[in-house]
Write a protein that holds these residues in place. Structure first.
Motif, PDB file in Angstrom:
ATOM      1  N   GLU A  13       0.832  -1.213   0.000  1.00  0.00           N
ATOM      2  CA  GLU A  13       0.000   0.000   0.000  1.00  0.00           C
ATOM      3  C   GLU A  13       0.863   1.258   0.000  1.00  0.00           C
ATOM      4  O   GLU A  13       0.505   2.252  -0.644  1.00  0.00           O
ATOM      5  CB  GLU A  13      -0.921  -0.007   1.228  1.00  0.00           C
ATOM      6  CG  GLU A  13      -2.024   1.034   1.192  1.00  0.00           C
ATOM      7  CD  GLU A  13      -3.024   0.796   0.067  1.00  0.00           C
ATOM      8  OE1 GLU A  13      -3.462   1.787  -0.552  1.00  0.00           O
ATOM      9  OE2 GLU A  13      -3.365  -0.368  -0.185  1.00  0.00           O
ATOM     10  N   LYS A  16       2.004   1.704  -3.521  1.00  0.00           N
ATOM     11  CA  LYS A  16       0.850   2.085  -4.343  1.00  0.00           C
ATOM     12  C   LYS A  16       0.550   3.566  -4.172  1.00  0.00           C
ATOM     13  O   LYS A  16       0.310   4.294  -5.148  1.00  0.00           O
ATOM     14  CB  LYS A  16      -0.380   1.245  -3.966  1.00  0.00           C
ATOM     15  CG  LYS A  16      -0.332  -0.195  -4.457  1.00  0.00           C
ATOM     16  CD  LYS A  16      -1.467  -1.021  -3.884  1.00  0.00           C
ATOM     17  CE  LYS A  16      -2.815  -0.557  -4.360  1.00  0.00           C
ATOM     18  NZ  LYS A  16      -3.905  -1.418  -3.829  1.00  0.00           N
ATOM     19  N   ASN A  19       3.062   5.788  -5.832  1.00  0.00           N
ATOM     20  CA  ASN A  19       2.937   5.811  -7.295  1.00  0.00           C
ATOM     21  C   ASN A  19       1.567   6.273  -7.775  1.00  0.00           C
ATOM     22  O   ASN A  19       1.238   6.132  -8.952  1.00  0.00           O
ATOM     23  CB  ASN A  19       3.230   4.414  -7.858  1.00  0.00           C
ATOM     24  CG  ASN A  19       4.688   4.015  -7.676  1.00  0.00           C
ATOM     25  OD1 ASN A  19       5.588   4.816  -7.924  1.00  0.00           O
ATOM     26  ND2 ASN A  19       4.922   2.805  -7.207  1.00  0.00           N
ATOM     27  N   LYS A  21      -1.404   5.056  -7.075  1.00  0.00           N
ATOM     28  CA  LYS A  21      -2.298   3.962  -7.438  1.00  0.00           C
ATOM     29  C   LYS A  21      -3.136   3.465  -6.257  1.00  0.00           C
ATOM     30  O   LYS A  21      -3.851   2.465  -6.377  1.00  0.00           O
ATOM     31  CB  LYS A  21      -1.493   2.796  -8.015  1.00  0.00           C
ATOM     32  CG  LYS A  21      -0.787   3.141  -9.323  1.00  0.00           C
ATOM     33  CD  LYS A  21      -0.050   1.936  -9.892  1.00  0.00           C
ATOM     34  CE  LYS A  21       0.608   2.286 -11.215  1.00  0.00           C
ATOM     35  NZ  LYS A  21       1.330   1.125 -11.806  1.00  0.00           N
ATOM     36  N   SER A  22      -3.072   4.157  -5.143  1.00  0.00           N
ATOM     37  CA  SER A  22      -3.834   3.736  -3.967  1.00  0.00           C
ATOM     38  C   SER A  22      -5.309   4.109  -4.144  1.00  0.00           C
ATOM     39  O   SER A  22      -5.636   5.207  -4.600  1.00  0.00           O
ATOM     40  CB  SER A  22      -3.275   4.409  -2.710  1.00  0.00           C
ATOM     41  OG  SER A  22      -3.951   3.962  -1.568  1.00  0.00           O
ATOM     42  N   MET A  53       2.044  -9.717  -6.143  1.00  0.00           N
ATOM     43  CA  MET A  53       1.274  -8.820  -7.001  1.00  0.00           C
ATOM     44  C   MET A  53       1.210  -9.335  -8.435  1.00  0.00           C
ATOM     45  O   MET A  53       0.176  -9.249  -9.094  1.00  0.00           O
ATOM     46  CB  MET A  53       1.882  -7.416  -6.978  1.00  0.00           C
ATOM     47  CG  MET A  53       1.758  -6.709  -5.633  1.00  0.00           C
ATOM     48  SD  MET A  53       2.070  -4.948  -5.763  1.00  0.00           S
ATOM     49  CE  MET A  53       0.540  -4.406  -6.544  1.00  0.00           C
ATOM     50  N   SER A  60       2.975  -5.127 -11.075  1.00  0.00           N
ATOM     51  CA  SER A  60       3.537  -4.790  -9.766  1.00  0.00           C
ATOM     52  C   SER A  60       3.702  -3.277  -9.653  1.00  0.00           C
ATOM     53  O   SER A  60       3.853  -2.582 -10.657  1.00  0.00           O
ATOM     54  CB  SER A  60       4.900  -5.474  -9.592  1.00  0.00           C
ATOM     55  OG  SER A  60       5.540  -5.039  -8.407  1.00  0.00           O
ATOM     56  N   VAL A  61       3.658  -2.769  -8.427  1.00  0.00           N
ATOM     57  CA  VAL A  61       3.888  -1.335  -8.217  1.00  0.00           C
ATOM     58  C   VAL A  61       5.378  -1.046  -8.063  1.00  0.00           C
ATOM     59  O   VAL A  61       5.766   0.117  -7.975  1.00  0.00           O
ATOM     60  CB  VAL A  61       3.157  -0.822  -6.951  1.00  0.00           C
ATOM     61  CG1 VAL A  61       1.657  -0.848  -7.149  1.00  0.00           C
ATOM     62  CG2 VAL A  61       3.577  -1.601  -5.715  1.00  0.00           C
TER      63      VAL A  61
END
Length: 254
Positions: A13, A16, A19, A21-22, A53, A60-61
């Motif tokens: 998290e 994420k 980046n 993307k959360s 992931m 993947s993050v």
């Protein structure tokens, strides 16, 4: 030295969020409200989370460059409990509803929170601490005082007392001042306090959060129209002015 460890879900998290993307805003709020940086960043954990992931989402993050920098020295397997021993606080932040006992600290638990604190050792002036409390009180409409020994020394000539709270800290405006301990000694000071400002009223605290019998720590509760702040004073109000002992104050929102 890292301060805490993250379980795999919060580890993912974090990256994420980093980046953009959360998606779970509630989790992010609770997570970052409890996070003390830096956290443990282990090659084995990023490798494990990357594989997880890819298996679940096909992506993947973690960037290729980030993975390379983490994994260049290898990634010996370590459990979360082992990683926690590499942190100052020896705890693992988690959002897993089934994990609430040490070494796990659940970010969704209502009983766990991070607060601001200030400390003064003995013989160190408390001007900064007093100015902070004064600023918090400026827009208060009610003050609650929980300290069974608040009026100790008020009748002794030359004694350092808690009277400066009223003279220099509390705002000279309409203000209700409530005492949790409202015995004979407290009632005897009612006129003296109320004459310090015509819009002050002094009375007994009648709600249930604080108790003369059950509270050992001392509290100053600053109630405002939209929120309240609690200041816990480890050594008692007197030691805002009496310097021969240390004092620690914890500030928390109620």
């Amino acid at each position: 030295m890292p301060k805490v460890t993250l379980d795999d879900d919060l580890f993912i998290e974090y990256f994420k969020f980093k980046n953009g993307k959360s998606e779970d805003h509630s989790l992010v709020h609770n997570f970052f409200s409890h996070l003390k940086m830096p956290f443990v960043k282990s090659p084995c954990q990023i490798h494990r989370c990357h594989k997880s992931m890819i298996a679940k989402r096909g992506e993947s993050v973690f960037s290729t460059a980030l993975l390379a920098s983490f994994l260049s020295g290898g990634y010996p397997t370590k459990s979360l409990e082992e990683l926690a021993k590499q942190s100052k606080y020896r705890i693992i932040l988690t959002s897993d509803p089934n994990k609430h006992s040490f070494p796990y600290l659940n970010v969704n638990s209502p009983n766990v929170e991070l607060n601001y604190s200030k400390s003064c050792t003995s013989n160190v002036p408390r001007n900064d601490l007093i100015d902070h409390i004064k600023s918090l009180c400026v827009d208060a409409n009610k003050i609650i005082i929980c300290d069974n020994y608040f009026f100790s020394g008020w009748n002794e000539n030359g004694a350092i007392t808690t009277e400066p709270l009223f003279d220099t800290i509390l705002p000279k405006k309409q203000l209700d001042i409530e005492f949790v301990s409202y015995g004979k000694k407290t009632r005897a000071k009612k006129n003296r306090i109320e004459t310090k400002h015509s819009e002050w009223t002094m009375q007994s605290y009648t709600r249930g959060r604080y108790s003369r019998e059950n509270n050992h720590d001392r509290y100053l509760v600053i109630e405002k129209p939209n929120h309240s702040i609690e200041v816990m004073l480890s050594s008692g109000f007197l030691y805002l002015w009496k310097l021969d002992k240390e004092i620690n104050c914890v500030f928390r929102e109620l």
